[in-house]
Design a protein around this motif. Structure first.
Motif, PDB file in Angstrom:
ATOM      1  N   LEU A 178     -10.200  25.569 -17.529  1.00 42.61           N
ATOM      2  CA  LEU A 178      -9.904  25.601 -18.965  1.00 42.61           C
ATOM      3  C   LEU A 178      -9.540  27.014 -19.413  1.00 42.61           C
ATOM      4  O   LEU A 178      -8.620  27.212 -20.216  1.00 42.61           O
ATOM      5  CB  LEU A 178     -11.091  25.074 -19.768  1.00 42.61           C
ATOM      6  N   ASP A 179     -10.244  27.997 -18.889  1.00 41.73           N
ATOM      7  CA  ASP A 179      -9.958  29.392 -19.242  1.00 41.73           C
ATOM      8  C   ASP A 179      -8.571  29.818 -18.772  1.00 41.73           C
ATOM      9  O   ASP A 179      -7.875  30.568 -19.467  1.00 41.73           O
ATOM     10  CB  ASP A 179     -11.022  30.324 -18.679  1.00 41.73           C
ATOM     11  N   LEU A 180      -8.163  29.362 -17.580  1.00 40.02           N
ATOM     12  CA  LEU A 180      -6.804  29.671 -17.117  1.00 40.02           C
ATOM     13  C   LEU A 180      -5.764  29.087 -18.064  1.00 40.02           C
ATOM     14  O   LEU A 180      -4.768  29.740 -18.379  1.00 40.02           O
ATOM     15  CB  LEU A 180      -6.586  29.129 -15.703  1.00 40.02           C
ATOM     16  N   LEU A 181      -5.995  27.864 -18.518  1.00 36.50           N
ATOM     17  CA  LEU A 181      -5.070  27.245 -19.465  1.00 36.50           C
ATOM     18  C   LEU A 181      -5.064  27.993 -20.798  1.00 36.50           C
ATOM     19  O   LEU A 181      -4.002  28.240 -21.379  1.00 36.50           O
ATOM     20  CB  LEU A 181      -5.442  25.780 -19.684  1.00 36.50           C
ATOM     21  N   ARG A 182      -6.239  28.371 -21.276  1.00 35.41           N
ATOM     22  CA  ARG A 182      -6.335  29.070 -22.567  1.00 35.41           C
ATOM     23  C   ARG A 182      -5.745  30.479 -22.516  1.00 35.41           C
ATOM     24  O   ARG A 182      -5.456  31.074 -23.553  1.00 35.41           O
ATOM     25  CB  ARG A 182      -7.792  29.128 -23.013  1.00 35.41           C
ATOM     26  N   ALA A 183      -5.554  31.005 -21.325  1.00 34.92           N
ATOM     27  CA  ALA A 183      -4.969  32.345 -21.184  1.00 34.92           C
ATOM     28  C   ALA A 183      -3.471  32.345 -21.477  1.00 34.92           C
ATOM     29  O   ALA A 183      -2.869  33.413 -21.617  1.00 34.92           O
ATOM     30  CB  ALA A 183      -5.236  32.891 -19.777  1.00 34.92           C
ATOM     31  N   ASP A 184      -2.849  31.157 -21.565  1.00 37.65           N
ATOM     32  CA  ASP A 184      -1.429  31.063 -21.923  1.00 37.65           C
ATOM     33  C   ASP A 184      -1.308  31.268 -23.431  1.00 37.65           C
ATOM     34  O   ASP A 184      -1.547  30.353 -24.219  1.00 37.65           O
ATOM     35  CB  ASP A 184      -0.871  29.704 -21.511  1.00 37.65           C
ATOM     36  N   LEU A 185      -0.952  32.470 -23.804  1.00 35.15           N
ATOM     37  CA  LEU A 185      -0.870  32.835 -25.216  1.00 35.15           C
ATOM     38  C   LEU A 185       0.517  32.630 -25.808  1.00 35.15           C
ATOM     39  O   LEU A 185       0.754  32.941 -26.973  1.00 35.15           O
ATOM     40  CB  LEU A 185      -1.331  34.281 -25.409  1.00 35.15           C
TER      41      LEU A 185
END
Length: 141
Positions: A14-21
């Protein structure tokens, strides 16, 4: 009492996905989409599972399961087929061939387990949306 491994693995993806800004930032939802979410902006809905299969490569010689496998089932959603595929491409870029960094664990590369199928149209909510489903997985020892 829990050791926290399962949630740490799920959160890692989830954190990897949320890193897409972006811009705009990728909207990432864990298991539920909040009311009022605008599908025209695109989002990814994620369902995650963690399994501890017996006989995995990283298991100890005594047969004790010690190799959790985490899967992220991703639903890339938007209001057109092209936009849903665009969200799925962002998901793939965020996850594929990445390696989670979790204290105390040695994680493998994230692989696409089930490829993204064609966009599926859904008119049930009154707003047409398209959904592209893909599954990604990794393991840890």
């Amino acid at each position: 009492m829990t050791d926290g491994i399962d949630q740490a693995l799920v959160n890692g993806g989830l954190d990897l996905l949320r890193a897409d800004l972006g811009p705009p930032a990728l909207q990432v939802f864990d298991g539920a989409v909040p009311n009022g979410t605008n599908p025209s902006l695109g989002y990814v809905l994620v369902y995650a599972t963690v399994e501890w299969p017996s006989g995995a490569e990283g298991d100890a010689l005594d047969g004790i399961s010690g190799t959790p496998t985490v899967r992220w089932i991703t639903h890339s959603v938007s209001t057109t087929a092209m936009a849903a595929r665009g969200v799925q491409q962002r998901v793939r870029t965020a996850l594929l061939n990445k390696r989670l960094t979790i204290a105390g664990l040695d994680c493998g590369l994230i692989r696409q387990e089930v490829g993204a199928g064609p966009p599926t149209r859904d008119d049930t909510t009154g707003t047409t949306v398209f959904d592209v489903v893909a599954t990604y997985r990794t393991f840890a020892t």
